[in-house]
Design an enzyme around this catalytic site. Structure first.
Site, PDB file in Angstrom:
ATOM      1  N   ASP A 112     -95.128  40.366  44.754  1.00 31.14           N
ATOM      2  CA  ASP A 112     -94.507  40.024  43.510  1.00 31.14           C
ATOM      3  C   ASP A 112     -93.886  38.525  43.708  1.00 31.14           C
ATOM      4  O   ASP A 112     -94.636  37.878  44.287  1.00 31.14           O
ATOM      5  CB  ASP A 112     -93.042  41.175  43.251  1.00 31.14           C
ATOM      6  CG  ASP A 112     -93.045  41.099  41.947  1.00 31.14           C
ATOM      7  OD1 ASP A 112     -92.491  40.222  41.298  1.00 31.14           O
ATOM      8  OD2 ASP A 112     -92.935  42.593  41.514  1.00 31.14           O
ATOM      9  N   HIS A 117     -88.092  38.601  38.850  1.00 35.12           N
ATOM     10  CA  HIS A 117     -88.871  39.813  38.740  1.00 35.12           C
ATOM     11  C   HIS A 117     -89.158  40.639  39.914  1.00 35.12           C
ATOM     12  O   HIS A 117     -89.194  41.997  39.980  1.00 35.12           O
ATOM     13  CB  HIS A 117     -90.395  39.219  38.161  1.00 35.12           C
ATOM     14  CG  HIS A 117     -91.438  40.358  38.003  1.00 35.12           C
ATOM     15  ND1 HIS A 117     -92.306  41.106  38.559  1.00 35.12           N
ATOM     16  CD2 HIS A 117     -91.896  40.954  36.737  1.00 35.12           C
ATOM     17  CE1 HIS A 117     -93.247  41.747  38.089  1.00 35.12           C
ATOM     18  NE2 HIS A 117     -92.681  41.892  36.738  1.00 35.12           N
ATOM     19  N   SER A 164     -94.499  46.362  34.256  1.00 37.37           N
ATOM     20  CA  SER A 164     -94.030  45.816  35.712  1.00 37.37           C
ATOM     21  C   SER A 164     -92.887  46.845  35.807  1.00 37.37           C
ATOM     22  O   SER A 164     -92.588  47.006  37.120  1.00 37.37           O
ATOM     23  CB  SER A 164     -93.315  44.495  35.362  1.00 37.37           C
ATOM     24  OG  SER A 164     -94.353  43.632  35.518  1.00 37.37           O
TER      25      SER A 164
END
Ligand SMILES: *[C@@H]1O[C@H](CO)[C@@H](O)[C@H](O)[C@H]1NC(C)=O
Ligand SMILES: *[C@@H]1O[C@H](CO)[C@@H](O)[C@H](O)[C@H]1NC(C)=O
Ligand SMILES: *[C@@H]1O[C@H](CO)[C@@H](O)[C@H](O)[C@H]1NC(C)=O
Ligand SMILES: *[C@@H]1O[C@H](CO)[C@@H](O)[C@H](O)[C@H]1NC(C)=O
Ligand SMILES: *[C@@H]1O[C@H](CO)[C@@H](O)[C@H](O)[C@H]1NC(C)=O
Ligand SMILES: *[C@@H]1O[C@H](CO)[C@@H](O)[C@H](O)[C@H]1NC(C)=O
Ligand SMILES: CC(=O)N[C@H]1CO[C@H](CO)[C@@H](O)[C@@H]1O
Length: 779
Positions: A152, A223, A562
């Site tokens: 990530d 994220h 996601s």
């Protein structure tokens, strides 16, 4: 770093001059991945880089370039390297012995609905999600310490989600590192966050990653912090996004350890070469699960041998590591699912029962339901003039349509100043962000967007009041505007609506099946919450992110597949903790066969458009964390079965023997054919090219993993009227010595009316467990 690059260039020029070349003619070089299949055993690992260098030098014209052009090597989980090559050199390497594939390093993207550089869209999770209560049951039987690796954007180690209070020592088998880098030291890791690595963002750089300045495993986006805390974050009380969605935030498996592999970079995206490094290291480090919330962009649909995620996942699964990936955000178009290799657990996104309402009040006091998260300070009474974009068209704009969509440059700023503007919005319009920026610049006071597709995904509007409505609701507003000379309105503060019905439903953006690689494997596999998810975030300042007078939030509301992916990675970790010996296929089977297909109205799950969701939308259904712990039966898929799949898919025996570690090579059966792909022992069934004239038989093997050794399962079939579906035998009697039993599913047409895709399911039950497999038959 800069100095050694300069030296390198000088050396290169100088040696070229020595070779009699006046000025080196640099052909156009690109970064290529050279994939060479399985890595040899540990003993010969040191020789691997040597052999990569040799292979590279065999195609390069000047020997001096070899070291400079070799960027990365892969040698733990699999063998290969990344190098800067010309087209001709890449072609030459692809013909060398031992090379499976050579491809230009692709740039993958994160599967959040927001764009990379602007935090615009958002959403939530927490208390009201279906996972509640499972952690206590899981803890009481925890026997195995699970480690979840994530590929990530990095991690914010100071987040409360990653504190290690009360955690035991890091398992001895862990071989990972806490790589130091910019603003990140080894003390940033603890017993929760046990590993962190990062790779060069500059794929042109030949520097070892430790020497790259300005980069580290520290998340600069948010994220990775969000996905890691969703998969395995601690319980954090009083979590909220500026007061919204307040409650306790916690990950799917709060007892799991986290290892972050930073493969994405702000200015670049996620290079395939870095993704492969992440897999290579994660496999060697000893993770149990890999969670990957990113994938190829919709226009790039590579075959397995040219897809870094398919390659990395294949070798991870071969070593017993479960790989969970997001399905992509390119829905609702059909065939948009990515990360669809049969060794990957592919996750679609659904809504949860919580919405953010930001309603519109009209001058006649009528309330119109809107979705949005705003931080504005409009008055609560409807005192602001209201205008439709079309009416505010500027003289220079030729199109009413553009003006009704408030496209950039089409509105007369005098007409919208001080007003709330009503605008249509479609997926393929100018971005919402630019529209709103322009309205704000023209001193409009707010915006109401008509957006049927995205209306259930609440966006965050930090500095400009806005809300989203459906076209049905828009009709009411338009007729109100028509009915009065001076229409007025206001946009109300956001309220959190819980126990929303129906939920879950499929998120509009969630990518859909069938897989573009083969429609004989049903994809996606499973669905999980991916809309309005509250989880940890990096503290980010600036007026685009933080409402006036507030401090940066440590949590954020985000949407995308996601966000769905780490939910399932967390569930997979708990299944593994309960059943440490289970293979990735058994874990996947447990999660898929126990999924649910009904919503909180006890009706079938629906899509964003209101139709009943099919397995192309949700796979086996919505993940059911508690049921997944005790599936009763599982469908095992051995690594050899995947090789058989590749034979049937059309790969040559020589190619397949490279990617497997079976010592004396591998031969595909002579009768390999894509009509046998459906026989892969998968927890769902897909039959493609069904003629309707002949019947089609599909084989499955069920393994009893329940606590009862002597147990009988009976099948029930749910088939559409066009299909006759027979299961033989229709009863499976497992005993102490008979843990695995085969059965066949025979599909035939009841009449010739089978057209397109038809769906159904078969379910085995012993009275306690229900083991359900969805199927699709395609003509
Ligand atoms: C470095 O990390 C600290 C947290 O330890 C954070 O407050 C600070 O903003 C970070 N600096 C940069 C440049 O990211
Ligand atoms: C647009 O046209 C109208 C009528 O033709 C005129 O009154 C107005 O001044 C024009 N506006 C601009 C900005 O040119
Ligand atoms: C935008 O999408 C709509 C349907 O969603 C379609 O009707 C329209 O033709 C598209 N416009 C363009 C310019 O592609
Ligand atoms: C508004 O009024 C005009 C004319 O009176 C009519 O043509 C139009 O259909 C009306 N629009 C709506 C949304 O009611
Ligand atoms: C393919 O051939 C093998 C023997 O080589 C046989 O065992 C197998 O049953 C055959 N498979 C099918 C689907 O006919
Ligand atoms: C096909 O068979 C089903 C049930 O057997 C029936 O309901 C349907 O009308 C038939 N369709 C045609 C075209 O005959
Ligand atoms: C999160 C939230 O609701 N923010 C603001 C939205 O706008 C109203 C005023 O219109 C504020 O009162 C809310 O705080």
């Amino acid at each position: 770093m800069r100095r050694s690059v300069v030296i390198g260039v000088f050396f290169y020029l100088w040696s070229s001059v020595l070779q009699g070349k006046v000025w080196p003619q640099e052909e156009k070089r690109e970064v290529y991945v050279v994939y060479m299949g399985a890595a040899p055993d540990d003993s010969s690992k040191d020789l691997l880089r040597e052999s990569h260098l040799q292979l590279l030098s065999s195609v390069l014209t000047r020997e001096q370039q070899v070291e400079k052009n070799l960027i990365r090597t892969y040698k733990h989980g699999f063998s290969g390297f990344t190098a800067r090559l010309s087209k001709e050199e890449a072609l030459a390497i692809s013909k060398k012995a031992g090379v499976v594939s050579v491809f230009v390093d692709p740039i993958y993207q994160l599967h959040t609905t927001r764009s990379w550089d602007f935090l615009q869209r958002t959403s939530l999770e927490t208390d009201s999600n279906p996972d509640d209560g499972r952690e206590d049951t899981a803890a009481s039987r925890q026997t195995y310490d699970t480690i979840i690796g994530l590929l990530d954007t990095g991690i914010w180690p100071e987040s409360l989600s990653f504190k290690d209070d009360g955690m035991t020592d890091v398992p001895k088998r862990w071989k990972g590192v806490c790589m130091e880098g910019s603003n990140f030291t080894s003390s940033n890791c603890n017993k929760k966050l046990i590993g962190a690595r990062y790779y060069s963002s500059d794929s042109d750089s030949a520097m070892p990653p430790e020497q790259i300045n300005g980069i580290s495993a520290r998340d600069t986006y948010g994220h990775g912090t969000h996905t890691a805390s969703t998969a395995a974050g601690n319980s954090v009380m009083d979590a909220s996004y500026y007061g919204l969605a307040a409650g306790t935030a916690k990950g799917g498996s709060t007892s799991s350890r986290i290892a972050m592999y930073r493969v994405c970079f702000d200015d670049v995206g996620c290079p395939g070469s870095a993704i492969l490094s992440g897999f290579d290291d994660a496999i060697a480090d000893g993770v149990d699960m890999i969670s990957v919330s990113l994938g190829a962009p919709a226009y790039y649909q590579p075959d397995f041998e040219k897809d870094p995620i398919a390659i990395g996942a294949f070798h991870a699964v071969a070593k017993g590591v479960t790989v969970v990936c997001s399905a992509g955000n390119d829905g609702p178009s059909s065939s948009s699912v990515v990360n669809a290799a049969p060794w990957i657990l592919t996750v679609a996104a659904t809504t949860i029962d919580r919405f953010f309402e930001s309603d519109v009040i009209l001058g006649d006091n009528k309330a119109i339901k809107g979705d949005g998260i705003n931080f504005s300070s409009l008055k609560k009474s409807p005192v602001y003039p209201l205008i439709y974009g079309e009416t505010a068209r500027s003289n220079s704009s030729s199109s009413d349509r553009s003006a009704s969509h408030c496209d950039v440059g089409t509105l007369d700023s005098k007409k919208i100043q001080g007003k709330i503007v009503l605008c249509k919005h479609l997926k393929n319009d100018t971005s919402e962000t630019s529209k709103l920026e322009e309205l704000k610049g023209s001193e409009a006071v707010g915006a109401i967007l008509i957006d049927d597709l995205e209306k259930d995904v609440a966006n965050t509007y930090i500095s400009f009041p806005a809300t989203k409505i459906s076209s049905q609701e828009a009709a009411e507003i338009l007729s109100y505007i028509n009915s009065t000379k001076n229409p007025v309105a206001t946009i109300l503060p956001t309220v959190t609506v819980t126990k929303y019905r129906p939920a879950p439903s499929v998120a509009y953006f969630s990518s859909r099946g069938p897989s573009s690689q083969t429609s004989s494997i049903l994809k996606p596999d499973i669905a999980a919450p991916g809309v309005n998810i509250l989880a940890s975030w990096i503290p980010r300042s600036g007026s685009s992110y933080v409402p006036p007078g507030q401090k940066p939030s440590a949590f954020n509301l985000v949407s995308g597949t996601s966000m769905a992916c780490p939910h399932v990675a967390g569930v997979a970790a708990i299944v593994k903790a309960w059943n440490p010996s289970w293979s990735p296929a058994a874990i996947r089977s447990a999660i898929m066969t126990t999924a649910t297909q009904v919503n909180n109205e006890k009706a079938p799950l629906t899509t964003d458009s209101g139709s009943t969701a099919t397995p192309y939308d949700i796979g086996a259904g919505e993940v059911s964390p508690t049921a997944a712990l005790q599936p009763g039966l599982v469908y095992e898929t051995e690594p050899g079965d995947y090789l058989q799949f590749l034979c049937n898919y059309g790969y040559s025996s020589s190619k397949i023997s490279l990617i497997t570690t079976i010592p004396e090579g591998f031969e595909c059966p002579k009768n390999s054919s894509n009509e046998f792909i459906s026989d892969l022992n998968y927890p769902s069934i897909a039959v493609s090219s069904f003629s309707g004239k002949e019947s089609k038989t599909v084989n499955r093997i069920a393994t009893n993993v329940g606590s009862e050794e002597d147990v009988t399962y009976i099948v029930s079939v749910n088939a559409p009227s066009e299909l006759d579906v027979k299961v033989t035998p229709n009863k499976l009697h497992f005993t102490k010595n008979m843990k695995k039993l085969c059965y066949q599913v025979i599909f035939s047409a009841t009449n010739s009316s089978v057209k397109g895709d038809v769906f159904g399911s078969i379910t085995w039950s012993d009275g306690v467990h229900r083991v359900r497999s969805p199927f699709v038959v395609t003509t």
